[in-house]
Structures are given as C-alpha cells and as structure tokens.
Design a protein around this motif. Structure first.
Motif, PDB file in Angstrom:
ATOM      1  N   CYS A   4      -5.770  -0.449  -9.827  1.00 36.08           N
ATOM      2  CA  CYS A   4      -6.280   0.286  -8.722  1.00 36.08           C
ATOM      3  C   CYS A   4      -6.934   1.739  -9.228  1.00 36.08           C
ATOM      4  CB  CYS A   4      -5.355   0.843  -7.678  1.00 36.08           C
ATOM      5  SG  CYS A   4      -4.005   1.955  -7.961  1.00 36.08           S
ATOM      6  N   THR A   5      -7.740   2.367  -8.539  1.00 40.68           N
ATOM      7  CA  THR A   5      -8.219   3.778  -8.772  1.00 40.68           C
ATOM      8  C   THR A   5      -8.105   4.398  -7.488  1.00 40.68           C
ATOM      9  OG1 THR A   5     -10.316   2.823  -8.278  1.00 40.68           O
ATOM     10  CG2 THR A   5     -10.096   3.348 -10.540  1.00 40.68           C
TER      11      THR A   5
ATOM     12  N   THR B 159      -6.076   6.241 -12.573  1.00 41.69           N
ATOM     13  CA  THR B 159      -6.464   4.836 -12.587  1.00 41.69           C
ATOM     14  C   THR B 159      -5.127   4.583 -13.145  1.00 41.69           C
ATOM     15  OG1 THR B 159      -8.783   5.342 -13.618  1.00 41.69           O
ATOM     16  CG2 THR B 159      -7.675   3.119 -14.269  1.00 41.69           C
ATOM     17  N   ALA B 160      -4.702   3.468 -12.346  1.00 41.88           N
ATOM     18  CA  ALA B 160      -3.475   2.796 -12.456  1.00 41.88           C
ATOM     19  C   ALA B 160      -3.616   1.449 -13.164  1.00 41.88           C
ATOM     20  CB  ALA B 160      -2.504   2.658 -11.251  1.00 41.88           C
TER      21      ALA B 160
ATOM     22  N   ILE C  51      -7.781   5.188  -2.208  1.00 41.09           N
ATOM     23  CA  ILE C  51      -7.462   4.244  -3.027  1.00 41.09           C
ATOM     24  C   ILE C  51      -8.358   3.072  -2.858  1.00 41.09           C
ATOM     25  CG2 ILE C  51      -5.622   3.312  -1.489  1.00 41.09           C
ATOM     26  CD1 ILE C  51      -3.964   2.999  -4.052  1.00 41.09           C
ATOM     27  N   ASP C  52      -8.809   2.583  -4.033  1.00 43.40           N
ATOM     28  CA  ASP C  52      -9.358   1.168  -4.014  1.00 43.40           C
ATOM     29  C   ASP C  52      -8.571   0.443  -4.900  1.00 43.40           C
ATOM     30  OD1 ASP C  52     -11.954   2.075  -2.921  1.00 43.40           O
ATOM     31  OD2 ASP C  52     -12.380   3.260  -4.385  1.00 43.40           O
TER      32      ASP C  52
ATOM     33  N   HIS D 135       0.599  -1.053   0.185  1.00 40.74           N
ATOM     34  CA  HIS D 135       0.108   0.165   0.169  1.00 40.74           C
ATOM     35  C   HIS D 135       0.761   1.191   0.054  1.00 40.74           C
ATOM     36  CE1 HIS D 135      -3.347   2.721   0.900  1.00 40.74           C
ATOM     37  NE2 HIS D 135      -2.543   3.220   2.021  1.00 40.74           N
ATOM     38  N   ALA D 136       1.607   1.447   0.860  1.00 41.00           N
ATOM     39  CA  ALA D 136       2.561   2.544   1.284  1.00 41.00           C
ATOM     40  C   ALA D 136       3.327   2.806  -0.325  1.00 41.00           C
ATOM     41  CB  ALA D 136       3.435   2.533   2.121  1.00 41.00           C
TER      42      ALA D 136
END
Length: 140
Positions: A101-102, A93-94, A61-62, A23-24
């Motif tokens: 993730c968005t 949007t990645a 972040i999702d 996450h980080a």
C-alpha cells in the motif's frame, strides 16, 4: 536525507475473516511506523514537543496487494512533503515482499493544553525537513 524506514511487526490478530490484514489494522500499523519517526526518533534527537501534540487531519490509503500475516512484518518507508507553518504531509510506502500500500496523512501540530492547532517550531521544521525527498509524491 531520504525516507525514514520503520519495521512494524504483524500480529495474528491483525488478520480478518478473509485471511489478510484488514483496513483498520493497516492504518494502525502505519500509525506505529509514524510514531517511530515523530515520537521515538524525534525524542532521541531532543524534540519532546512532537510527542506531546500531533494529530491526523486526513488519511488516504491505496492498496496494491493483500497484506497477509505470513509476512510477519511490514517495512514502512516514510517521507515528508508540503511542509508548512502549521501542517505537513507524510507519505508512506509499505512493503511485505512487495509494495502492499501507499498512503498519506496530513499532520497538524496540536497544543493539547490550549485545545487548538499550533505552529511547528523551528527545530521541528528542521527535523521534518530531513525526511523530505526530491522525488514526485506517490499520489497524482
């Protein structure tokens, strides 16, 4: 104009014990993409102030699928919405091979010398408005 697209390299050190980018590190990768737009692209167009003071007021972040190092890079599409006098929201949007993730960040222009938020300048607003899209935001 549409979304700004940044390509961000993944590093082996981005992986965690589960074999995916943690996450980080994901937040840092999005930050690198954001800096490419707000600092590099803005500076290329003669806007120095954005690099001299812009802070994150909120980040959401999702995750849609794990991001693994084998992807080697992350393509991040960034657009701007809710452009106000002293804040704006950036949507991300990645993608690796698929959307991983968005995310969104509430950005606040900041006067480092005065130690307080500031208003966007007219040239900054014009620059940011170029990256607005007419589609519904990715978040409900």
């Amino acid at each position: 104009m549409g979304a700004f697209v940044a390509e961000v390299a993944l590093r082996w050190s981005d992986m965690d014990a589960f074999g995916h980018v943690n996450h980080a590190r994901t937040i840092t990768l999005l930050e690198e993409a954001r800096a490419d737009l707000l600092f590099n692209e803005a500076e290329r167009r003669g806007l120095q102030g954005m690099a001299e003071g812009m802070v994150v007021g909120r980040v959401v972040i999702d995750y849609h699928s794990p991001l693994v190092y084998e992807a080697k890079s992350l393509q991040v599409r960034i657009s701007v919405r809710d452009l106000k006098a002293a804040s704006f929201v950036m949507d991300y949007t990645a993608f690796a091979e698929e959307a991983v993730c968005t995310a969104e960040t509430l950005m606040v222009p900041y006067d480092l010398e005065a130690g307080r938020p500031r208003r966007l300048t007219a040239p900054e607003r014009d620059f940011l408005s170029e990256w607005q899209v007419d589609l519904e935001p990715h978040r409900a």
